[in-house]
Design an enzyme around this catalytic site. Structure first.
Site, PDB file in Angstrom:
ATOM      1  N   ASP A 278       0.853  -1.185   0.000  1.00 42.12           N
ATOM      2  CA  ASP A 278       0.000   0.000   0.000  1.00 42.12           C
ATOM      3  C   ASP A 278       0.898   1.247   0.000  1.00 42.12           C
ATOM      4  O   ASP A 278       1.673   1.455   0.939  1.00 42.12           O
ATOM      5  CB  ASP A 278      -0.857  -0.065   1.270  1.00 42.12           C
ATOM      6  CG  ASP A 278      -1.797   1.120   1.418  1.00 42.12           C
ATOM      7  OD1 ASP A 278      -1.714   2.067   0.616  1.00 42.12           O
ATOM      8  OD2 ASP A 278      -2.602   1.091   2.367  1.00 42.12           O
ATOM      9  N   ILE A 279       0.770   2.069  -1.003  1.00 39.15           N
ATOM     10  CA  ILE A 279       1.662   3.228  -1.158  1.00 39.15           C
ATOM     11  C   ILE A 279       1.477   4.246  -0.021  1.00 39.15           C
ATOM     12  O   ILE A 279       2.401   4.998   0.296  1.00 39.15           O
ATOM     13  CB  ILE A 279       1.463   3.882  -2.555  1.00 39.15           C
ATOM     14  CG1 ILE A 279       2.704   4.684  -2.951  1.00 39.15           C
ATOM     15  CG2 ILE A 279       0.188   4.722  -2.610  1.00 39.15           C
ATOM     16  CD1 ILE A 279       2.745   5.075  -4.425  1.00 39.15           C
TER      17      ILE A 279
ATOM     18  N   ASN B 198      -7.450  11.630 -11.415  1.00 34.00           N
ATOM     19  CA  ASN B 198      -8.176  11.902 -12.670  1.00 34.00           C
ATOM     20  C   ASN B 198      -8.188  13.405 -12.894  1.00 34.00           C
ATOM     21  O   ASN B 198      -7.826  14.180 -11.996  1.00 34.00           O
ATOM     22  CB  ASN B 198      -9.590  11.317 -12.634  1.00 34.00           C
ATOM     23  CG  ASN B 198     -10.434  11.909 -11.539  1.00 34.00           C
ATOM     24  OD1 ASN B 198     -10.696  13.111 -11.528  1.00 34.00           O
ATOM     25  ND2 ASN B 198     -10.843  11.102 -10.575  1.00 34.00           N
TER      26      ASN B 198
ATOM     27  N   VAL C 116      -6.209   3.666  -5.961  1.00 35.91           N
ATOM     28  CA  VAL C 116      -5.138   4.262  -5.159  1.00 35.91           C
ATOM     29  C   VAL C 116      -5.476   5.717  -4.794  1.00 35.91           C
ATOM     30  O   VAL C 116      -5.119   6.198  -3.714  1.00 35.91           O
ATOM     31  CB  VAL C 116      -3.769   4.113  -5.875  1.00 35.91           C
ATOM     32  CG1 VAL C 116      -3.660   4.949  -7.113  1.00 35.91           C
ATOM     33  CG2 VAL C 116      -2.633   4.424  -4.919  1.00 35.91           C
ATOM     34  N   ASP C 117      -6.192   6.391  -5.668  1.00 43.91           N
ATOM     35  CA  ASP C 117      -6.640   7.775  -5.409  1.00 43.91           C
ATOM     36  C   ASP C 117      -7.493   7.816  -4.134  1.00 43.91           C
ATOM     37  O   ASP C 117      -7.265   8.647  -3.236  1.00 43.91           O
ATOM     38  CB  ASP C 117      -7.461   8.248  -6.630  1.00 43.91           C
ATOM     39  CG  ASP C 117      -7.642   9.754  -6.693  1.00 43.91           C
ATOM     40  OD1 ASP C 117      -7.078  10.454  -5.847  1.00 43.91           O
ATOM     41  OD2 ASP C 117      -8.365  10.203  -7.603  1.00 43.91           O
TER      42      ASP C 117
ATOM     43  N   SER D 109      -2.608   4.077 -14.299  1.00 44.89           N
ATOM     44  CA  SER D 109      -3.502   3.680 -15.405  1.00 44.89           C
ATOM     45  C   SER D 109      -3.756   2.183 -15.536  1.00 44.89           C
ATOM     46  O   SER D 109      -4.523   1.771 -16.409  1.00 44.89           O
ATOM     47  CB  SER D 109      -3.009   4.202 -16.769  1.00 44.89           C
ATOM     48  OG  SER D 109      -3.320   5.564 -16.919  1.00 44.89           O
ATOM     49  N   THR D 110      -3.111   1.344 -14.701  1.00 47.13           N
ATOM     50  CA  THR D 110      -3.276  -0.112 -14.909  1.00 47.13           C
ATOM     51  C   THR D 110      -4.438  -0.712 -14.117  1.00 47.13           C
ATOM     52  O   THR D 110      -4.643  -1.923 -14.138  1.00 47.13           O
ATOM     53  CB  THR D 110      -1.996  -0.892 -14.545  1.00 47.13           C
ATOM     54  OG1 THR D 110      -1.771  -0.797 -13.126  1.00 47.13           O
ATOM     55  CG2 THR D 110      -0.799  -0.368 -15.295  1.00 47.13           C
TER      56      THR D 110
ATOM     57  N   TYR E 144      -8.348   2.472 -15.240  1.00 48.38           N
ATOM     58  CA  TYR E 144      -8.136   3.031 -16.577  1.00 48.38           C
ATOM     59  C   TYR E 144      -7.718   1.985 -17.618  1.00 48.38           C
ATOM     60  O   TYR E 144      -7.637   2.292 -18.811  1.00 48.38           O
ATOM     61  CB  TYR E 144      -7.115   4.182 -16.527  1.00 48.38           C
ATOM     62  CG  TYR E 144      -7.718   5.517 -16.077  1.00 48.38           C
ATOM     63  CD1 TYR E 144      -9.059   5.627 -15.743  1.00 48.38           C
ATOM     64  CD2 TYR E 144      -6.940   6.668 -16.019  1.00 48.38           C
ATOM     65  CE1 TYR E 144      -9.614   6.836 -15.338  1.00 48.38           C
ATOM     66  CE2 TYR E 144      -7.487   7.893 -15.624  1.00 48.38           C
ATOM     67  CZ  TYR E 144      -8.825   7.968 -15.282  1.00 48.38           C
ATOM     68  OH  TYR E 144      -9.361   9.180 -14.901  1.00 48.38           O
TER      69      TYR E 144
END
Ligand code: AR6
Length: 174
Positions: free
Chosen positions: A10-11, A24, A33-34, A121-122, A125
């Site tokens: 987890d970042i 976005n 993640v956002d 994006s993976t 998106y």
């Protein structure tokens, strides 16, 4: 020491100068993640994003903006907007490369020495994971050869598939 690191997890838990968010264009948060970053950082992050939005009307794909880290253990969150994958004919590859490069430019301009990226994006998106990893690694390596202010770049993979792809690509001879 190797300036490129790979971790799985987890970042929001990383202790680095800056983490990158897969945001976005509206900069108003989302899921993936956002969502995790906004949740962990607290409401100040959204307030700062909204101020940027007022100033410059959001953030187009391929670009990035910077805020504080809110309640996170980081100085900055760099909000990068990746492309939405269609079929590869809509400049998605270049837009993804720009998102990585512009995040690094912002990091450098803010004296960031340690930075971590998610796999932009993976997720939602839909960018295919192998080419996305190849682009991410290429852009980071290119940048690091021209820059000596950033000490380490960490690729933080949440899912096993991305982790395995990065592991293979990073351990391949150059
Ligand atoms: N730490 C690190 N990586 C994570 C985490 C986490 N806590 N959670 C998910 N990932 P995504 P996108 C990985 O969908 O594809 C949002 O709603 C995930 O496994 O978060 O760029 C935004 O607001 C995947 O590998 O971002 C946009 O609308 C990677 O993060 C849209 O999603 C990216 O997945 C952006 O889509």
């Amino acid at each position: 020491m190797n300036r490129i690191q790979l971790v799985r997890g987890d970042i929001t838990k990383l202790e680095v100068d800056a983490i990158v968010n897969a945001a976005n264009s509206s900069l108003t948060g989302g899921s993936g993640v956002d969502g995790a970053i906004h949740q962990a950082a607290g409401p100040r992050l959204l307030e700062e994003c909204l101020k940027i939005r007022e100033r410059q009307d959001g953030c187009p794909p391929g670009e990035a903006v910077i805020t504080s880290g809110g309640n996170l253990k980081v100085k900055f969150v760099i909000h990068a907007v990746g492309p939405i994958w269609k079929d590869g004919s809509e400049d998605e590859h270049n837009i993804l490369a720009n998102a990585y490069r512009n995040s690094l430019v912002l990091a450098q301009a803010n004296s960031v020495e340690t930075i971590a990226f998610p796999n932009i994006s993976t997720g939602i998106y839909g960018f295919p994971k192998i080419p996305a990893a190849e682009i991410a690694i290429r852009e980071v390596k290119d940048f690091l050869t021209k820059d000596d202010s950033i000490q380490t770049v960490t690729f933080c993979c949440f899912d096993e598939e991305n982790f395995d792809i990065y592991n293979q690509l990073l351990n391949k001879a150059p």
